[in-house]
Write a protein that holds these residues in place. Structure first.
Motif, mmCIF file in Angstrom:
data_model
loop_
_atom_site.group_PDB
_atom_site.id
_atom_site.type_symbol
_atom_site.label_atom_id
_atom_site.label_comp_id
_atom_site.label_asym_id
_atom_site.label_seq_id
_atom_site.Cartn_x
_atom_site.Cartn_y
_atom_site.Cartn_z
ATOM 1 N N ASN A 118 -6.655 -5.412 2.656
ATOM 2 C CA ASN A 118 -6.172 -4.621 1.458
ATOM 3 C C ASN A 118 -7.090 -5.250 0.372
ATOM 4 O O ASN A 118 -7.411 -6.577 0.340
ATOM 5 C CB ASN A 118 -5.521 -4.917 1.314
ATOM 6 C CG ASN A 118 -4.766 -3.925 2.489
ATOM 7 O OD1 ASN A 118 -5.000 -2.510 2.547
ATOM 8 N ND2 ASN A 118 -2.889 -3.792 3.562
ATOM 9 N N CYS A 140 -8.193 0.908 6.082
ATOM 10 C CA CYS A 140 -7.885 0.603 7.123
ATOM 11 C C CYS A 140 -6.738 1.549 6.900
ATOM 12 O O CYS A 140 -5.538 0.683 5.755
ATOM 13 C CB CYS A 140 -7.718 -0.802 7.836
ATOM 14 S SG CYS A 140 -9.101 -1.669 8.186
ATOM 15 N N LYS A 205 -6.492 3.043 -2.618
ATOM 16 C CA LYS A 205 -5.848 2.177 -1.209
ATOM 17 C C LYS A 205 -4.345 1.832 -1.267
ATOM 18 O O LYS A 205 -3.482 1.747 -1.480
ATOM 19 C CB LYS A 205 -6.938 1.590 -0.111
ATOM 20 C CG LYS A 205 -5.456 0.487 0.536
ATOM 21 C CD LYS A 205 -5.534 1.480 1.704
ATOM 22 C CE LYS A 205 -4.220 1.191 2.673
ATOM 23 N NZ LYS A 205 -4.937 0.019 3.462
ATOM 24 N N TRP A 208 -0.731 3.159 -2.875
ATOM 25 C CA TRP A 208 0.056 3.004 -1.624
ATOM 26 C C TRP A 208 0.691 1.436 -1.206
ATOM 27 O O TRP A 208 1.394 1.009 -2.131
ATOM 28 C CB TRP A 208 -1.102 3.037 -0.069
ATOM 29 C CG TRP A 208 0.806 3.521 0.640
ATOM 30 C CD1 TRP A 208 1.181 4.290 1.468
ATOM 31 C CD2 TRP A 208 1.263 1.865 1.524
ATOM 32 N NE1 TRP A 208 2.133 3.859 2.001
ATOM 33 C CE2 TRP A 208 2.409 3.400 2.009
ATOM 34 C CE3 TRP A 208 1.581 1.018 1.896
ATOM 35 C CZ2 TRP A 208 2.972 1.821 3.219
ATOM 36 C CZ3 TRP A 208 2.133 -0.138 2.743
ATOM 37 C CH2 TRP A 208 2.731 1.199 3.579
ATOM 38 N N ASN A 209 -0.228 0.369 -1.828
ATOM 39 C CA ASN A 209 0.064 -0.512 -1.072
ATOM 40 C C ASN A 209 0.512 -1.376 -2.406
ATOM 41 O O ASN A 209 1.858 -2.372 -2.075
ATOM 42 C CB ASN A 209 -1.539 -1.954 -0.709
ATOM 43 C CG ASN A 209 -2.011 -1.452 0.561
ATOM 44 O OD1 ASN A 209 -3.376 -1.511 0.350
ATOM 45 N ND2 ASN A 209 -1.394 -1.817 1.531
ATOM 46 N N TYR A 265 3.116 11.493 3.229
ATOM 47 C CA TYR A 265 2.443 10.858 3.622
ATOM 48 C C TYR A 265 3.655 9.780 4.199
ATOM 49 O O TYR A 265 3.863 9.363 5.224
ATOM 50 C CB TYR A 265 1.024 9.466 3.571
ATOM 51 C CG TYR A 265 0.616 8.439 4.274
ATOM 52 C CD1 TYR A 265 -0.510 9.300 5.124
ATOM 53 C CD2 TYR A 265 0.949 7.643 4.362
ATOM 54 C CE1 TYR A 265 -0.199 8.327 5.697
ATOM 55 C CE2 TYR A 265 0.795 6.832 4.720
ATOM 56 C CZ TYR A 265 -0.975 6.988 5.935
ATOM 57 O OH TYR A 265 -1.540 5.797 5.840
ATOM 58 N N TYR A 272 8.830 1.659 8.517
ATOM 59 C CA TYR A 272 7.811 0.442 8.401
ATOM 60 C C TYR A 272 7.811 -0.472 7.892
ATOM 61 O O TYR A 272 8.064 -0.759 6.764
ATOM 62 C CB TYR A 272 6.358 1.083 8.093
ATOM 63 C CG TYR A 272 4.883 0.307 8.353
ATOM 64 C CD1 TYR A 272 4.724 -0.305 9.830
ATOM 65 C CD2 TYR A 272 4.381 -0.352 7.126
ATOM 66 C CE1 TYR A 272 3.805 -1.027 9.544
ATOM 67 C CE2 TYR A 272 3.092 -0.914 7.245
ATOM 68 C CZ TYR A 272 2.595 -1.198 8.630
ATOM 69 O OH TYR A 272 2.280 -2.151 8.612
HETATM 70 C C1 LIG Z 1 -0.466 2.485 4.183
HETATM 71 C C2 LIG Z 1 -0.740 1.671 6.059
HETATM 72 C C3 LIG Z 1 1.086 1.234 5.315
HETATM 73 C C4 LIG Z 1 -0.850 2.905 6.834
HETATM 74 O O1 LIG Z 1 -1.583 3.864 6.556
HETATM 75 C C5 LIG Z 1 -1.619 0.871 5.151
HETATM 76 O O2 LIG Z 1 -2.637 0.853 6.019
HETATM 77 C C6 LIG Z 1 -1.128 -0.729 5.111
HETATM 78 O O3 LIG Z 1 -0.110 -1.078 5.468
HETATM 79 O O4 LIG Z 1 -2.275 -1.385 4.265
#
Ligand SMILES: CC(C)(CO)C(=O)C(=O)O
Ligand SMILES: NC(=O)C1=CN([C@@H]2O[C@H](COP(=O)(O)OP(=O)(O)OC[C@H]3O[C@@H](n4cnc5c(N)ncnc54)[C@H](OP(=O)(O)O)[C@@H]3O)[C@@H](O)[C@H]2O)C=CC1
Length: 325
Positions: A118, A140, A205, A208-209, A265, A272
């Motif tokens: 990441n 990923c 990405k 999200w992160n 999403y 999580y």
């Molecule tokens: C967004 C997620 C949780 C799964 O799609 C992910 O890829 C991550 O933790 O970096």
């Protein structure tokens, strides 16, 4: 005769590329095991799990079906590993200071370094370490944890989006090397998307992160909790828009519809605990620089400040140091 034809077809279709997995944890262990199960030649670098995995192999518990590899090529010393066609970087980014010792002897000339971590900027670091290789980044979308030595639990998703790296993250388009790696991953049942512009993929990405990894640690919350309170949901959304502003500072446009997709999403995701939260709870170093520091510095280089992300970054730096004193 029929058997002979079938075997020769299978052999000709099977990739001859060898893979080294640097970091056999939640991500590297999962994808590496799937590649080995598909018949590829895989070499796993381990640290604390080395003794266990070299004797007992890897156990993958997956929502797509559990499996065990009783025997794997396990190493705890880079010098003992064979040169490979593809070296997969699957360490936490906090260990990337080790890459100059690891990559040069391991990756074959004209080979590939595939960065599955990441964050932002790792491909630039890799390019300074090794020449004459192709560098590919992979985003990923995976929820996976290492639950015990050699035991990986794959909870959800699994798609990898791959893009080629060129100097300053100039778009490479779709290269032959990307297609070859995609074929290998697809042969292992991994869903793959190819993108022409890795930098745009990496910023997407981060949409999200940045909010979820950061807020999960600071607010001690899972994704479902962050989404179910009006104030935290707002905060998540504001941070996502700021990531889009960072991306724009690099000339990459993230549409508002993408932000909405990421929010939807996450609402649909099983509750999580983010990987950064797990690291924090386990008192392991946090990936603050790759996920927050590097994007902030990229935007600053274009004279764009991202005040909310900067505020999260400063708090994470404090917490990251505090858990280790
Ligand atoms: C967004 C997620 C949780 C799964 O799609 C992910 O890829 C991550 O933790 O970096
Ligand atoms: N897990 C996931 O679902 C996702 C992870 N990612 C990203 O993938 C990257 C890897 O994360 P993840 O797999 O979760 O992390 P893990 O901590 O589960 O895996 C990293 C592995 O690297 C090993 N390692 C560390 N140092 C060395 C060393 N010197 N030699 C050999 N092995 C070493 C660790 O071994 P030891 O335990 O012995 O220290 C560990 O097993 C991160 O950038 C993460 O953000 C991205 C999307 C999803």
């Amino acid at each position: 005769m029929i058997i002979y034809i079938k075997i020769s077809f299978f052999v000709s279709k099977m990739s001859k590329r060898s893979y080294a997995i640097l970091g056999t944890g939640a991500l590297g262990g999962f994808y590496g095991a799937k590649l080995q199960k598909a018949g590829l030649d895989i070499h796993f670098l381990l640290k604390s799990d080395y003794e266990y995995v070299s004797k007992s192999g890897l156990v993958i518990e997956s929502k797509d079906g559990d499996f065990t590899l009783t025997q794997v090529n396990a190493y705890n010393d880079i010098e003992k590993m064979p040169q490979c066609d593809v070296v997969v970087v699957a360490l936490k980014t906090t260990q990337n200071h080790l890459l100059p010792q690891m990559l040069p002897s391991l990756v074959r000339d004209n080979g590939v370094v595939l960065v599955l971590q990441n964050g932002l900027g790792v491909e630039e670091e890799v390019a300074k370490i090794v020449g004459n290789v192709s560098i590919i980044g992979g985003l990923c979308f995976l929820c996976s944890n290492k639950v015990a030595a050699g035991h990986i639990r794959h909870l959800d998703y699994g798609q990898i989006t791959i893009g080629g790296y060129a100097s300053s993250y100039n778009p490479t388009g779709i290269t032959d090397k990307m297609r070859q790696i995609a074929d290998d991953l697809k042969s292992a049942g991994i869903s793959i998307e190819l993108v022409e512009d890795l930098l745009l993929g990496r910023w997407k990405k981060l949409v999200w992160n940045i909010p979820y990894n950061g807020l999960s640690v600071i607010l001690n919350a899972r994704t479902d909790e962050l989404m179910s309170y009006v104030h935290t949901r707002k905060l998540v959304e504001q941070l996502m828009y700021e990531v889009a502003a960072g991306s724009k500072s690099c000339g990459r446009i993230i549409p508002d519809s993408f932000i909405q997709t990421m929010l939807d999403y996450t609402v649909k995701m099983k509750p999580y605990r983010t990987s950064m939260k797990i690291d924090y709870d386990e008192r392991r170093p946090l990936e603050v620089e790759a996920i927050f520091g590097n994007p902030l510095r990229k935007a600053q280089a274009a004279d764009v400040n991202l005040p909310q992300i900067s505020c999260i970054y400063q708090q994470l730096k404090f917490l990251d140091e505090k858990i280790r004193v």
